[in-house]
Design a protein around this motif. Structure first.
Motif, PDB file in Angstrom:
ATOM      1  N   ASN A   1      39.375  40.109  47.150  1.00 19.12           N
ATOM      2  CA  ASN A   1      39.316  39.542  45.804  1.00 19.12           C
ATOM      3  C   ASN A   1      38.745  40.587  44.842  1.00 19.12           C
ATOM      4  OD1 ASN A   1      36.422  39.393  45.763  1.00 19.12           O
ATOM      5  ND2 ASN A   1      36.511  37.462  46.894  1.00 19.12           N
ATOM      6  N   ALA A   2      38.698  40.253  43.564  1.00 19.51           N
ATOM      7  CA  ALA A   2      38.263  41.209  42.538  1.00 19.51           C
ATOM      8  C   ALA A   2      36.818  41.660  42.751  1.00 19.51           C
ATOM      9  CB  ALA A   2      38.431  40.603  41.139  1.00 19.51           C
ATOM     10  N   ASP A   3      35.940  40.757  43.167  1.00 15.17           N
ATOM     11  CA  ASP A   3      34.542  41.141  43.405  1.00 15.17           C
ATOM     12  C   ASP A   3      34.433  42.119  44.572  1.00 15.17           C
ATOM     13  OD1 ASP A   3      33.556  39.601  41.311  1.00 15.17           O
ATOM     14  OD2 ASP A   3      33.227  37.845  42.589  1.00 15.17           O
ATOM     15  N   GLU A   4      35.211  41.884  45.629  1.00 14.93           N
ATOM     16  CA  GLU A   4      35.199  42.800  46.776  1.00 14.93           C
ATOM     17  C   GLU A   4      35.755  44.167  46.379  1.00 14.93           C
ATOM     18  OE1 GLU A   4      35.774  39.566  50.384  1.00 14.93           O
ATOM     19  OE2 GLU A   4      37.536  40.237  49.258  1.00 14.93           O
TER      20      GLU A   4
ATOM     21  N   ARG B   1      35.609  45.489  43.370  1.00 18.80           N
ATOM     22  CA  ARG B   1      34.565  46.113  42.554  1.00 18.80           C
ATOM     23  C   ARG B   1      33.507  46.745  43.464  1.00 18.80           C
ATOM     24  NH1 ARG B   1      33.792  42.096  40.079  1.00 18.80           N
ATOM     25  NH2 ARG B   1      35.131  42.418  38.295  1.00 18.80           N
ATOM     26  N   GLU B   2      33.085  46.020  44.486  1.00 19.60           N
ATOM     27  CA  GLU B   2      32.098  46.553  45.440  1.00 19.60           C
ATOM     28  C   GLU B   2      32.640  47.781  46.162  1.00 19.60           C
ATOM     29  OE1 GLU B   2      28.797  45.719  46.331  1.00 19.60           O
ATOM     30  OE2 GLU B   2      29.012  44.813  44.351  1.00 19.60           O
TER      31      GLU B   2
ATOM     32  N   VAL C   1      39.286  48.054  38.375  1.00 20.58           N
ATOM     33  CA  VAL C   1      39.507  46.799  39.097  1.00 20.58           C
ATOM     34  C   VAL C   1      40.706  46.063  38.504  1.00 20.58           C
ATOM     35  CG1 VAL C   1      38.533  44.521  39.600  1.00 20.58           C
ATOM     36  CG2 VAL C   1      37.143  46.577  39.905  1.00 20.58           C
TER      37      VAL C   1
ATOM     38  N   THR D   1      34.702  50.844  35.501  1.00 20.07           N
ATOM     39  CA  THR D   1      34.863  50.096  36.747  1.00 20.07           C
ATOM     40  C   THR D   1      35.725  48.865  36.512  1.00 20.07           C
ATOM     41  OG1 THR D   1      32.726  50.865  37.544  1.00 20.07           O
ATOM     42  CG2 THR D   1      33.644  48.912  38.607  1.00 20.07           C
ATOM     43  N   ALA D   2      35.488  48.162  35.429  1.00 22.98           N
ATOM     44  CA  ALA D   2      36.290  46.975  35.104  1.00 22.98           C
ATOM     45  C   ALA D   2      37.757  47.351  34.916  1.00 22.98           C
ATOM     46  CB  ALA D   2      35.736  46.300  33.854  1.00 22.98           C
TER      47      ALA D   2
END
Length: 189
Positions: free
Chosen positions: A97-100, A102-103, A125, A121-122
């Motif tokens: 997913n998007a959070d993963e 980003r990490e 992503v 970063t945004a």
């Protein structure tokens, strides 16, 4: 962790043949599919691929994990032992997913003490999310600019060469999240 490159047996064979007095060894081959288009010498490619199943031999102290995009499974099938290993020990990794994502972008940089700005970063992503096959290229794009000093004054903040090498060493974090659903598999011996 390494990528095969053009001469995988010559370059990385020693990592897959631990000496008798060495403790258990582990090797991770990222972007294993590179062995097919980059290694044009069939004998060299076969030598490299033949080293991998030795990890399955009784008493072997070698453990190998490979990451290969599903689009190359047919090429892997050209090698009987490799095909057998993939069919018995393969793991399809689902889409992140998007959070993963980003990490996966931020953590390797943070691990070597770099600050990561939220705005670029945004953008990364947003551009990479949900695009099958883009993550290996993203991984490359995030590490390679730091391998050579910037002479253009471009806004992309280049990382000095030692930090780029450290980032390369921390890529397992990206590797673990860089395999979109239906596009990649991981196999270990």
């Amino acid at each position: 962790m390494f990528k095969p490159g053009a001469r995988p047996a010559e370059t990385h064979g020693h990592l897959l043949t631990p000496a008798g007095d060495e403790p258990e060894s582990r090797a991770a081959v990222d972007q294993f599919e590179e062995v097919f288009p980059l290694c044009r010498d069939k004998a060299e490619r076969a030598r490299f691929i033949d080293l991998l199943p030795t990890a399955r031999e009784p008493g072997s102290r070698l453990r190998v994990c490979i990451a290969v995009r599903a689009g190359f499974y047919a090429r892997c099938g050209e090698h009987a032992e490799l095909a057998n290993a993939l069919s018995r020990a393969g793991l399809l990794v689902g889409q992140i997913n998007a959070d993963e994502l980003r990490e996966a972008v931020v953590r390797p940089a943070q691990a070597v003490g770099l600050l990561v700005e939220p705005s670029p970063t945004a953008t990364v992503v947003e551009e990479a999310f949900n695009r099958p096959g883009v993550l290996p290229m993203l991984s490359h794009a995030l590490v390679e600019p730091g391998r050579a000093p910037s002479t253009t004054g471009a806004p992309w903040p280049c990382v000095d060469a030692p930090k780029a090498t450290e980032l390369q060493d921390h890529r397992p974090l990206l590797f673990l999240g860089s395999l979109p659903a239906g596009v990649a598999g991981v196999s270990s011996w």
